[in-house]
Design a protein around this motif. Structure first.
Motif, PDB file in Angstrom:
ATOM      1  N   GLU A  73       0.812  -1.270  -0.532  1.00 19.36           N
ATOM      2  CA  GLU A  73      -0.297   0.067   0.061  1.00 19.36           C
ATOM      3  C   GLU A  73       1.053   1.241   0.041  1.00 19.36           C
ATOM      4  OE1 GLU A  73      -2.863  -0.305   3.659  1.00 19.36           O
ATOM      5  OE2 GLU A  73      -3.840  -2.278   2.220  1.00 19.36           O
ATOM      6  N   LEU A  74       2.074   1.484   0.445  1.00 24.17           N
ATOM      7  CA  LEU A  74       3.206   2.697   1.042  1.00 24.17           C
ATOM      8  C   LEU A  74       3.385   3.004  -0.590  1.00 24.17           C
ATOM      9  CD1 LEU A  74       4.142   2.320   4.505  1.00 24.17           C
ATOM     10  CD2 LEU A  74       2.982   4.433   3.927  1.00 24.17           C
ATOM     11  N   ASP A  77       1.012   4.435  -3.059  1.00 27.07           N
ATOM     12  CA  ASP A  77       0.804   5.696  -2.459  1.00 27.07           C
ATOM     13  C   ASP A  77       2.280   6.402  -3.046  1.00 27.07           C
ATOM     14  OD1 ASP A  77      -1.129   5.000  -1.932  1.00 27.07           O
ATOM     15  OD2 ASP A  77      -0.959   4.984   0.077  1.00 27.07           O
ATOM     16  N   ASN A  79       3.565   8.307  -5.767  1.00 27.63           N
ATOM     17  CA  ASN A  79       4.129   8.701  -6.961  1.00 27.63           C
ATOM     18  C   ASN A  79       4.933   8.654  -8.290  1.00 27.63           C
ATOM     19  OD1 ASN A  79       6.630  11.047  -7.057  1.00 27.63           O
ATOM     20  ND2 ASN A  79       4.992  12.425  -6.048  1.00 27.63           N
TER      21      ASN A  79
END
Length: 140
Positions: A73-74, A77, A79
């Motif tokens: 998940e990190l 997230d 960019n």
């Protein structure tokens, strides 16, 4: 250990975020490595009648999944610039690039960043160490 260079650029990705990802990668890697001791990866033991079984390590499995899920998940997230820098840091830590080749590493990483970045990173057996070494090498 790789020789660090004086940093001549600013990272889009916070160094503390990289250290947190390195710690999660180490936790996940250590859990996997302990499973493979003696070739017993989460052995399933069947009873005499075959209808009951004991799954060794079930509680640990849930914790490992959370660590891996959090890592994924990190990474998801991030960019594009942050993801490219994370990959470049791992490559520098692994020795694929020297710290002085930072721009080239980031450029090449930008071409490789996609939805499977977390899986690619998790496939690196020493990711936690390589992220820390990469950070040290670039002076972050």
């Amino acid at each position: 250990m790789k020789r660090s260079v004086e940093r001549q650029w600013e990272l889009s990705l916070d160094a503390d975020t990289v250290r947190m990802l390195a710690a999660k990668a180490r936790t996940f890697s250590a859990a996997l490595n302990s499973d493979y001791d003696g070739g017993h990866e989460h052995e399933v033991e069947f009873g005499r009648e075959g209808d009951q079984h004991h799954h060794d390590g079930l509680a640990e499995e849930e914790e490992e999944d959370l660590t891996e899920e959090e890592f994924r998940e990190l990474v998801a997230d991030l960019n594009v610039d942050e993801a490219a820098e994370l990959l470049a840091i791992a490559w520098i830590g692994r020795g694929d690039y020297e710290a002085a080749e930072w721009s080239d590493a980031v450029t090449d990483a930008r071409q490789r960043v996609n939805g499977r970045l977390a899986a690619y990173l998790l496939s690196m057996p020493m990711l936690g160490d390589w992220l820390e070494e990469g950070l040290a090498a670039i002076g972050a």
